[in-house]
Structure formats: C-alpha cells, structure tokens
Design an enzyme around this catalytic site. Structure first.
Site, mmCIF file in Angstrom:
data_model
loop_
_atom_site.group_PDB
_atom_site.id
_atom_site.type_symbol
_atom_site.label_atom_id
_atom_site.label_comp_id
_atom_site.label_asym_id
_atom_site.label_seq_id
_atom_site.Cartn_x
_atom_site.Cartn_y
_atom_site.Cartn_z
ATOM 1 N N ASP A 138 -2.526 -7.008 -9.997
ATOM 2 C CA ASP A 138 -2.539 -7.481 -11.380
ATOM 3 C C ASP A 138 -1.383 -6.864 -12.159
ATOM 4 O OD1 ASP A 138 -4.047 -8.916 -13.509
ATOM 5 O OD2 ASP A 138 -4.252 -6.904 -14.351
ATOM 6 N N GLU A 163 0.884 0.826 7.850
ATOM 7 C CA GLU A 163 0.223 1.764 8.755
ATOM 8 C C GLU A 163 -1.017 1.127 9.395
ATOM 9 O OE1 GLU A 163 -0.726 5.356 6.732
ATOM 10 O OE2 GLU A 163 1.325 5.664 5.988
#
Length: 558
Positions: A214, A263
């Site tokens: 957002d 990751e």
C-alpha cells in the site's frame, strides 16, 4: 541465497491473473453483516472455476477500522471481525489445494494511531526513541500554532494533527498523509526498517505467496519536509515533484525486501514470492523503476485505468506502458477496477477527454448509463485480458456489478466523505458486498440479511446463480476470456498494432510457438466488418459478421 536479479522466464507472476477480494464484502460466515476469512475460504471454488491464478486480500489485520483496515494496530494478528490466525491458515491451505496463490496487503507507510508504537510515542517526550519512529515536528509560528508545512491529507484537510502535552498545553504535530488515525512512519529509522522485515517474514513463514504494498511510493519524504507546490497538477506533472511521493530512497527499501523474499524461493521451481506496488506514479518511466530486476515484481498500471474510452488514448496508453516496462525487462500489470475507484462498469459510461481519476459517484450526481457502462466494461476487459503481462480483477467485476451510486449519506463509512464534508462521496460505492444467490438473504452474502453497506437491488439480478451457464452473461464471458488467455498464453505474447481506422483499436498478440490472436475493438458509432478467421470470443452481440460499437472480438486468423 538465490540471485535476486535473475528471474525465471516462465515465472508464474509474469502473466498471472490475480483476483482482489475485499474481505468485509466478499462472504460473511457468521451473519454479522461483515465478510470474514471463513467466508472467503467457503467461496474459493468460485475463483478456481473462474480461472484465475491467485487471490489478493485487502487488510484483515487488527484495526479500529477507521479506514477499513488500512489503519493497522497489529501487523501480526487477525482482527476479530475477520476471524483468527487459524482461520487464515485454513484459507491458505484451501487456496493452495485449489492451486490458487495467496497475496496479502501490507501497509508500511503508516500505522493506526492505536498501534502500540504510536501510543508510546504520544506518551513520550519530543526527541525520544518512541517519537523517532514517526514524523513528529514542532509547529511554525511564534507558539508553534501552525502546521510544520502546507501538506494536505489525501482524505481532505491538513496532513498534520497537533498533540497535547501531559499538562494540557499544545504539543508537537505529527504527519498523516491520510486520516489523522493513520500516522506516517519515519522510514529513515532503522527500527522501522527492521520491524517490517520481521513482518514480511512472519507472513512468508505462514505460506503467503506475496504482498501488495500500500502507498508504495510514499514511504520516504523529501528531507526537511518542505512545502508542497501550490500549483501542482496531479494528472499531468511528475509525481516526484511533490515532496511526499516517489523519492529515490524508496527504491533502497524494495531492493532490501526483494533480497528477503528471494530467500524463500526454491531453486528450480516456479515458486517466487512476489512484491506488488500500489504506486500512483507518473510518468510511466518513473513507475517502471519500481519493477527493475532487483526491486519489485509488479506495479499496478493506474495510468491505464484512468485512460479515456477512446481508441487513440487507449493505444497510446498501452504502447507507452509496454515500452516503459520492457526497458527494465518487466511485464506490464493491467487493472481496470479496485477498491479505491468507481467500478469500471459505471466509470466507463462517463465520457472524458483526458486521463483522470474519476471520484466517487453519489445520488446527487448524474447517474451513469448502466447499459452503456456494462457494454464498455465488457469490451475493455476483453482488451485487457488479451494484453501481454499480468492482470488484476476486482471482486464482482466478473458479474458486471455497477457502482452503488445511490448510497445515502448516513451509511457511508469512507473517511474521505467525512473529511471533505461530503464534497467527495468517497469509495463506499465500489465496496458494497457482492451477491452470490438472487433468492437468499443479502443475495447470499450471509444467511441473516445483514450487510454493512446496503446492496442495490440490481445486484440480485447479477448474482452467479442467475449467470452460470447462461450464454452471453458477463460471468460466462470472463470464464471464456480467461480460458482462451491461458490456452494461448496471451500474457507471454508480443503485441503488434494494426491500422483499421481511427475509431478502431486493433492488434495481434503473437504468442510462443507463433500462435496468433487478433483483437479488435470498435469505438465508433457504425459497425465494422470483421476479418476472416475463427471467432473465439466476443464481448457483445455481433451484427451478423460486423462488430457493433463498444464491442471487442477475439479472432484466430484463418
């Protein structure tokens, strides 16, 4: 760690169709009138049958709900309105079983004023560690009685609110680019940076497949917080000219986040966890910076959403958008409706000459022509889903839901309506609960008939049970478009324009293996002849073998 600059050429998100669910308005399992996580879970089959790839959910975190959950008090828990963490886990498990990925909303620009950090900041002294997490400043004027600068809130009024000292005297001011209950974080603060890394990991560890960010362009502000230009034109001038938007430092945040989400990538598998920017940024070249190879995966193309329904404007918008993202090796991300703008089944009935953001539509405004709006909306969707790249759908648009334009003032809940004293009716009209069954309470939204916003009567006629299996219905059109899009691989194709007249938008999407789809939209008043070939989809009814106005056809050349 996997190299974050390397993107698999077949990565799922490069051509995904992602469906936005607004949790309080999707499905209500407990009958209180507000949608919830178990309700979403119960209706996920609808999305699998529709043919989308992922579901994105607007915020469901603990919140006082002053801005429908975009004021977050606890980023690691579920608001009781929507359920529990166990409900969330069950939702993710069911979605994955249906081969739907799950994207959640992240709100990093600001927290709720009920967040523990902000409550601690109010109780602390100026210059304290607690206040350094937010943007507290002394006021201007002899007694600090004036706001620190002239910035205005996106919801109307000043972007600054003054605090009160423990002895009752006026204190410092704090920045809120939105509601006063949404104080902005200071993203220069390492503690804020580390907190959001931890939040990302919390939800990644629960199995989410990505985040919609957002106000992605607003995290960093111009040093010194200078006054904003008074003559700024939001529709034509570069966003970065405003001191609160699109600063270079935001890109360092997203490079850091990209390394983190990578990751979680499994080498050799199409299992990227993605980051999606909500960034109202112009020009296109500036927006494209957010999706460079080591930053975010996608960024909504709001310029396309605001483009006038005219062949020339549509072509220019699509051309410029594709060129901008191609320059950084990213796919384009198309969208026509969401929870912040009037639904395109109503918005497109309003003729405009220049790109603009249409504000909320209320009962005192000229009412959109529903037949015209839906006809154009279906045609526009048929264009969007034929374009290379990814696309987002907003809940209920596959039913042809119009904007709820006649909501009375007393039911409105959007803070925009309150802070502008009703001059902007706000966004409630696109947030009304969706229908599921024409002959059930609240049109199947729940079993009690309760609804946090009243549903227009026409929603019953558009419920899925009135459209499923009905030839020519909007729901069946969406299913057809999504089926053909997936079968032909349109999201991974290459667009080639054709010249068929100034009132006709025409292009061919050439996909892997040389498959071709011709797309033609008639913007003129007179029908146009269709070329020879196999008609695989059409947004309206043909006039024999001619394409009427505001209609799009998909043709495999013969």
């Amino acid at each position: 760690m996997v190299d974050s600059t390397r993107t698999l050429p077949d990565a799922w998100w490069r051509d995904a169709v992602i469906y936005q669910v607004y949790p309080r308005s999707w499905a209500d399992s407990d009958g209180d009138g507000i949608g919830d996580l178990p309700g979403i879970t119960s209706r996920l089959e609808h999305l699998a049958e529709l043919g989308v790839d992922a579901v994105w959910m607007s915020p469901f975190y603990t919140s006082p709900q002053n801005d429908a959950g975009y004021d977050v008090a606890d980023y690691r828990d579920i608001d009781p309105l929507f359920g529990t963490l166990a409900d969330f886990d069950a939702l993710v498990e069911r979605a994955h079983a249906l081969e739907l990925r799950v994207i959640v909303d992240l709100v990093p620009n600001h927290s709720s004023s009920e967040h523990e950090w902000f409550k601690a900041a109010l109780a602390a002294e100026p210059g304290s560690r607690e206040r350094a997490r937010y943007l507290f400043r002394d006021g201007r004027g002899d007694g600090g009685e004036l706001p620190p600068n002239n910035w205005q809130s996106n919801f109307g009024g000043s972007a600054w609110t003054r605090t009160q000292n423990p002895d009752g005297t006026p204190g410092q001011w704090y920045l809120h680019l939105f509601d006063p209950t949404q104080p902005d974080f200071d993203w220069n603060n390492p503690e804020v940076q580390e907190e959001f890394r931890s939040i990302l990991r919390f939800w990644l560890d629960r199995g989410v497949d990505g985040f919609r960010i957002d106000v992605a362009h607003g995290l960093h502000k111009e040093p010194g917080l200078p006054d904003a230009p008074s003559d700024y034109d939001i529709a034509t001038q570069a966003t970065s000219l405003q001191p609160m938007w699109d600063k270079p430092e935001v890109h360092e945040v997203y490079r850091d986040w990209r390394r983190l989400v990578d990751e979680y990538r499994v080498e050799g598998e199409d299992a990227d966890r993605i980051l999606v920017a909500e960034a109202w940024v112009i020009p296109e070249e500036s927006l494209a910076k957010y999706v460079r190879p080591d930053e975010l995966h996608q960024s909504f193309n709001f310029g396309y959403l605001m483009t006038p329904w005219k062949a020339k404007h549509q072509r220019e918008s699509i051309t410029n958008a594709l060129a901008a993202t191609a320059a950084v090796g990213a796919p384009q991300t198309w969208v026509l409706s969401n929870h912040d703008v009037p639904r395109h089944a109503s918005r497109l009935a309003i003729d405009i000459d220049q790109p603009t953001r249409v504000l909320g539509i209320g009962p005192d405004h000229p009412q959109p022509d529903s037949e015209l709006g839906l006809r154009r909306a279906r045609a526009a969707t048929a264009v969007m889903l034929a374009l290379p790249g990814s696309a987002y759908l907003y809940q209920g648009e596959e039913l042809g839901l119009p904007e709820a334009t006649t909501l009375p003032d007393e039911v409105r809940q959007d803070p925009t309506f309150v802070r502008t004293n009703g001059e902007d009716v706000g966004r409630d009209g696109c947030r009304v609960p969706v229908p599921w069954h024409a002959d059930q309470p609240a049109f199947g939204f729940n079993t009690t008939g309760e609804s946090w916003l009243p549903q227009p009567e026409v929603y019953g006629d558009l419920a899925p049970n009135r459209q499923e299996g009905v030839a020519g219905s909007t729901l069946e059109l969406y299913k057809r478009l999504l089926t053909v899009r997936r079968k032909l691989g349109l999201g991974r194709g290459e667009l080639h324009w054709q010249e068929l007249g100034e009132d006709v938008l025409a292009f061919t999407n050439v996909t892997t293996g040389g498959r071709r789809l011709q797309v033609i939209t008639n913007f003129g008043s007179d029908p146009v002849d269709l070329p020879h070939g196999e008609l695989v989809a059409v947004s309206g009814t043909l006039d024999e073998h001619r394409l009427p106005t505001d209609t799009t056809a998909w043709i495999i050349p013969g």
